[in-house]
Design a protein around this motif. Structure first.
Motif, short mmCIF file in Angstrom:
data_model
loop_
_atom_site.label_atom_id
_atom_site.label_comp_id
_atom_site.label_asym_id
_atom_site.label_seq_id
_atom_site.Cartn_x
_atom_site.Cartn_y
_atom_site.Cartn_z
N UNK A 4 -7.39 -4.81 -7.93
CA UNK A 4 -6.77 -4.87 -6.18
C UNK A 4 -7.71 -6.35 -6.39
N UNK A 5 -6.67 -7.29 -5.68
CA UNK A 5 -7.19 -8.75 -5.66
C UNK A 5 -7.18 -8.81 -3.93
N UNK A 6 -7.65 -8.53 -2.77
CA UNK A 6 -7.67 -8.74 -2.21
C UNK A 6 -8.60 -9.02 -1.41
N UNK A 7 -9.84 -9.58 -0.75
CA UNK A 7 -10.60 -9.96 -0.19
C UNK A 7 -11.64 -9.18 -0.75
N UNK A 8 -12.80 -9.36 -1.21
CA UNK A 8 -14.09 -8.27 -1.64
C UNK A 8 -13.67 -7.10 -2.24
N UNK A 9 -12.71 -7.11 -3.21
CA UNK A 9 -12.28 -6.18 -3.87
C UNK A 9 -12.91 -5.36 -4.39
N UNK A 10 -12.19 -3.61 -4.24
CA UNK A 10 -13.36 -2.77 -5.41
C UNK A 10 -12.87 -3.46 -7.07
N UNK A 11 -13.57 -3.53 -7.61
CA UNK A 11 -12.51 -3.39 -8.94
C UNK A 11 -13.60 -2.18 -10.16
N UNK A 12 -12.28 -1.99 -10.67
CA UNK A 12 -12.50 -0.67 -11.46
C UNK A 12 -13.43 -1.59 -13.21
N UNK A 13 -14.35 -1.18 -13.59
CA UNK A 13 -15.11 -1.42 -14.48
C UNK A 13 -15.30 0.08 -15.26
N UNK A 14 -16.52 -0.53 -16.45
CA UNK A 14 -16.63 0.76 -17.12
C UNK A 14 -18.18 0.21 -17.21
N UNK A 15 -19.47 1.49 -17.25
CA UNK A 15 -20.41 1.26 -17.23
C UNK A 15 -20.59 0.43 -18.87
N UNK A 16 -22.33 -0.38 -18.54
CA UNK A 16 -22.96 -1.10 -19.88
C UNK A 16 -23.67 0.18 -20.52
N UNK A 17 -23.73 0.75 -20.62
CA UNK A 17 -24.77 2.05 -20.95
C UNK A 17 -24.48 2.77 -22.00
N UNK A 18 -24.50 3.84 -21.75
CA UNK A 18 -24.83 5.07 -23.45
C UNK A 18 -22.72 5.01 -23.59
N UNK A 19 -22.71 5.83 -24.69
CA UNK A 19 -21.55 5.38 -25.12
C UNK A 19 -20.80 6.48 -23.89
N UNK A 54 -25.77 5.25 -11.48
CA UNK A 54 -26.12 4.98 -9.94
C UNK A 54 -26.95 4.18 -9.84
N UNK A 55 -27.37 2.70 -10.35
CA UNK A 55 -28.68 2.09 -10.23
C UNK A 55 -27.98 0.91 -10.99
N UNK A 56 -26.95 0.71 -10.97
CA UNK A 56 -26.60 -0.41 -11.66
C UNK A 56 -26.55 -1.67 -10.79
N UNK A 57 -26.22 -2.00 -9.49
CA UNK A 57 -26.12 -3.20 -8.90
C UNK A 57 -27.96 -3.25 -8.02
#
Length: 903
Positions: A4-19, A54-57
């Motif tokens: 979603x490219x609206x203002x302050x969009x929610x971005x779907x991404x992937x966690x950078x930790x385990x497999x 959960x603590x990524x931010x």
């Protein structure tokens, strides 16, 4: 799952930790903060996250970030830095040949980063001296897969864990190392109580909470265990004859090698009781839908590849592979270990799961890349690579997104090698690591939330990791850095990428090259994605050959494509049959009179690798704030080591100083020390300094789970605990361990020298000026107890608690005081006391990181009648968010119920 490219969009991404590869939704808030939640549509996690996810931010702040290039410690422009790297690499190659340079890369890289690094080294520099820290966690699985299947194929899916009637977890602390998979398994078992779980591990880890049977196997007993199981399978008539005859070769030879392994013989080799083996073996043969999950406890061994093949042999013999609820399952430790395998990130592989040793494959890739000089032999694997740095064969080394001075075995020797290397280039996001301090050239990389590309999880699912933050300072993506160096080395035409979408398209196209079903890895359906389609790419599982139409409105996989492999054979060997590999136990006695105990290393729940990310979160440091050694009570008593005292753990290669954790979860004669602590966060916590550079002869993976050590009690003159508003000065202390806390830092400390001036120590820790600061103190010289606090007006600058024995103080309360005003004497006196008043009981050591719930609070809830996870969760919220602490909560419930029953 479009972006979603609206203002302050929610971005779907992937966690950078385990497999596990969890989907994450990151949303920027109007105040500039970022909120994180699990993606309910992502098929890896369906909205679940562990404590780290959960603590990524809390880990994306710019403190401690490397924000601009540096040469010899001085700021430099990108052109200057990249020109220097290109010139020095080219000069080394011209004078000493292509094998005089090397890349050491990481499962933290995105696939697109990995792809261009592999292309530059193998196809244009002409050497295979590119290896990855994934060598340390899953190389034995790769080698075992290739021996048995002819390819590095993980046959199954996560769904199989939920469909199985028996799940065997061997060498895998799933509860702490792959928490979301553990949560999925625990939920499935709760829904189907008939499901059985077997845990095979020398330690009784938190994963044992859901295990019906725990086999406390001796280190490196796995080959005997599974080779004996193969014999038992044959003896009891469970061999799937049709499958073995049609789709495999070598069964008789593998069985012949295992024939002597009776249950009694296996008991001797594994340290298990015959009745335990009989129970396990009977479970395996009685339950057709069986999944065997294995991880570092299998892989990190001098016999890791044989362990993998012993497991695969049992599944091949029973035909339990590639079908719902059946199969061997290797779970990887890093977010993109699988992506690295797909592009040939290992020194002995080529891109697209092609073989470096295969001349036809080399020719195909060379033509596709239009490469001037292709590597013709495998390069140096990780441990051997740093030996070559040490002896001068490697003149220029580029390290990307990893910290080998801490994570490789014989870590002190690795650090010494870095000091002597003529050129060390490090690309990282952190300004200070134990590796980066030896870099001649430092290149600032983008981190999670800033970089853009793809990752592949343990079930072969490719997901997008998307940027939602701008690059800070002058940070640039790793792929861009590699491409720019390649251009400066004269390879501009082959590296003319504008973005990661172009790299991904090339990667996908290469997967189809002269394939026609002869290789497992095929994502050619995505070879034509444009920038928009790439931006909106949904998670997909390979294989995805070009016969599919993933971008169309009615996308379906072709009949030839499936989410599982090998149910009907069709392996990737020349005759399309799987290979049974004869394996037999090999004796490797590591202990002796000088080093009589066995060290096992591994992860803790809330920290990750060398803590460059997780140490930024005070919440994640609350669970385990310092390095420790788990010791069985019998060993602790024999060595006169009491709970919370300090212990020196030493081997023939190095030593660490860590806190004693006395627990019956640990096997007698063995100890466990976590891998995470570095010189940035502890005085002497780099446990890989103890590990010898012993590797599996086939995979090159280090043996990090079976190390001979000795333990001695550290004679501390005093122990201390401190809270500090700013990072304390920890020099001149024998022991210290530092962790972030709310409002500042928390510090554990100790020293073997007498304490002459307690207040001078406080001033030194806080770097206080001689005057202008108010210090209040309590001293009991006879008892050796000192409690001091320094204030600037109402603000607490720091407090220090000292004792001749491990300090008893409420850590949680003391930490809270850093963010509280202290204008009245009563408030300041409570700081000195180190505890709140009677109206505020000490919550105890943190168990639930998400809600900051301590062990004492859980104990209170149990005594008040909360005798189930649900009841504790309803009362305290503990365990109701990520669920990673549920096993510990259950353990506390059981312990306090037993305590109450005994009263």
């Amino acid at each position: 799952m479009t972006v979603n490219h609206t203002a302050n969009p929610a971005i779907n991404t992937a966690c950078p930790y385990c497999g596990v590869g969890c989907g994450v939704i990151a949303t920027q808030q109007p105040d500039g903060s970022v909120s994180i939640k699990g993606d309910p549509e992502h098929p890896a996690n369906f909205g679940r996250l562990c404590s780290k996810g959960s603590a990524l931010a809390e880990t994306i702040g710019l403190e401690d970030r490397l924000l601009y290039p540096e040469i010899e410690g001085r700021r430099a422009g990108w052109d200057t830095a990249l020109n220097l790297v290109a010139q020095e690499f080219a000069a080394a190659i011209a004078e000493h040949g292509p094998d005089s340079v090397a890349f050491y890369v990481s499962g933290q890289l995105l696939t697109e980063d990995y792809y261009v690094a592999n292309k530059l080294m193998k196809g244009f520099i002409g050497s295979a001296n590119i290896d990855t820290n994934s060598r340390l966690c899953m190389a034995s699985s790769v080698a075992g897969h290739r021996r048995a299947f002819g390819s590095d194929t993980v046959p199954g899916t996560y769904e199989d864990l939920e469909l199985a009637d028996l799940v065997v977890l061997t060498g895998s602390n799933l509860a702490w190392c792959h928490p979301v998979l553990y949560q999925r398994l625990a939920a499935a078992k709760e829904n189907r109580p008939g499901m059985e779980v077997v845990l095979i591990d020398p330690r009784r880890t938190m994963t044992a909470d859901i295990a019906d049977l725990h086999l406390a196997i001796e280190p490196d007993g796995d080959v005997a265990l599974f080779a004996g199981l193969l014999r038992y399978i044959a003896e009891n008539g469970v061999v799937q004859g049709d499958y073995v005859e049609k789709h495999t070769t070598g069964f008789e030879q593998a069985l012949a090698v295992a024939e002597h392994l009776t249950i009694e013989e296996v008991a001797v080799s594994t340290g298990l009781q015959p009745h335990e083996l009989e129970t396990f073996y009977r479970l395996f043969i009685d339950r057709e839908r069986t999944v065997t999950v294995y991880s570092q406890g299998v892989n990190q061994s001098a016999f890791g590849t044989d362990k993998v093949n012993a497991i695969l042999n049992c599944h091949l013999a029973t035909g339990r592979i590639g079908q719902p609820g059946m199969g061997p399952f290797s779970v990887t430790g890093q977010p993109n270990a699988m992506g690295g395998r797909e592009v040939g990130g290992l020194a002995n592989m080529l891109a697209a799961h092609m073989d470096l040793e295969n001349g036809l494959h080399r020719n195909s890739v060379q033509r596709f890349w239009r490469a001037p000089r292709m590597a013709e032999k495998p390069g140096l694997k990780a441990v051997d690579m740093f030996k070559a740095v040490a002896d001068g064969r490697i003149k220029a080394l580029w390290i990307m997104a990893t910290n080998p001075a801490d994570s490789l075995p014989d870590a002190d020797a690795v650090e010494a090698a870095l000091k002597t290397c003529p050129l060390v280039v490090v690309s990282d996001i952190t300004a200070e690591t134990d590796t980066l301090r030896h870099a001649h050239v430092k290149l600032p990389s983008t981190g999670w939330g800033e970089k853009d590309g793809t990752v592949t999880n343990s079930e072969r699912r490719i997901s997008r990791q998307r940027a939602f933050l701008p690059p800070p300072g002058e940070a640039r993506p790793d792929w861009w850095q590699i491409v720019e160096v390649a251009r400066r080395m004269g390879f501009a035409q082959a590296f003319a990428y504008a973005d990661t979408a172009e790299i991904f398209r090339e990667h996908a196209a290469l997967s189809a090259l002269e394939n026609d079903g002869t290789r497992d890895f095929d994502i050619s359906a995505y070879a034509g994605v444009d920038a928009r389609a790439y931006a909106n790419l949904q998670p997909f599982q390979w294989p995805a050959p070009i016969t599919t139409n993933p971008l169309g409105p009615s996308a379906k996989l072709s009949e030839e494509s499936t989410s599982r492999f090998f149910a009907n054979g069709n392996f990737y060997t020349p005759d399309r049959r799987a290979r049974f590999i004869p394996v037999s136990p090999q004796a490797r006695r590591v202990t002796d009179g000088d080093y009589p105990m066995i060290l096992n290393t591994g992860r803790v729940r809330d920290h990750w690798h060398t803590m460059t990310r997780t140490a930024k979160s005070a919440r994640l440091s609350g669970h385990m704030a310092e390095p420790y050694v788990e010791i069985h009570p019998h060993d602790a008593a024999r060595l006169r080591i009491r709970e919370a005292e300090l212990v020196r753990v030493s081997s023939g290669h190095g030593a660490v100083l860590v806190r004693a954790l006395v627990t019956s979860r640990q096997r007698p004669g063995s100890v466990f020390v976590p891998m995470h602590w570095t010189d940035q966060f502890s005085a002497r916590g780099r446990v890989d300094a103890l590990v010898p550079p012993v590797t599996d002869s086939l995979s090159g993976q280090p043996a990090s789970k079976n190390v001979a050590v000795r333990l001695t009690r550290f004679e501390a003159e005093y122990y201390g605990f401190a809270v500090c508003a700013s990072r304390p000065a920890t020099d001149r202390l024998d022991y210290w361990a530092l962790a972030r806390s709310k409002g500042g830092w928390r510090l554990e400390l100790a020293d073997g020298r007498p304490l002459d001036a307690p207040e001078a120590l406080l001033r030194r820790l806080l770097s206080l000026a001689p005057s202008g600061v108010e210090i209040i103190a309590y001293h009991d010289t006879r008892q050796g107890s000192h409690r001091m606090a320094a204030f600037n007006g109402e603000r607490l600058l720091g407090a220090l608690y000292l004792s001749r024995t491990p300090v008893v103080a409420s850590r949680g309360f003391a930490v809270e005081q850093l963010s509280q005003p202290h204008s009245d004497p009563r408030s300041r006196n409570r700081v000195i006391a180190g505890r709140a008043g009677a109206d505020r009981p000490d919550p105890g050591a943190v168990v639930c990181s998400c809600f900051g719930v301590g062990a004492n609070q859980i104990a209170g809830a149990v005594r008040a009648g909360c005798t189930s996870l649900a009841a504790v969760g309803k009362t305290l919220k503990a365990g109701t968010n990520c669920g990673s602490c549920r096993a510990e909560i259950k353990g506390l419930i059981d312990a306090y119920r037993l305590e109450a029953a005994a009263e």
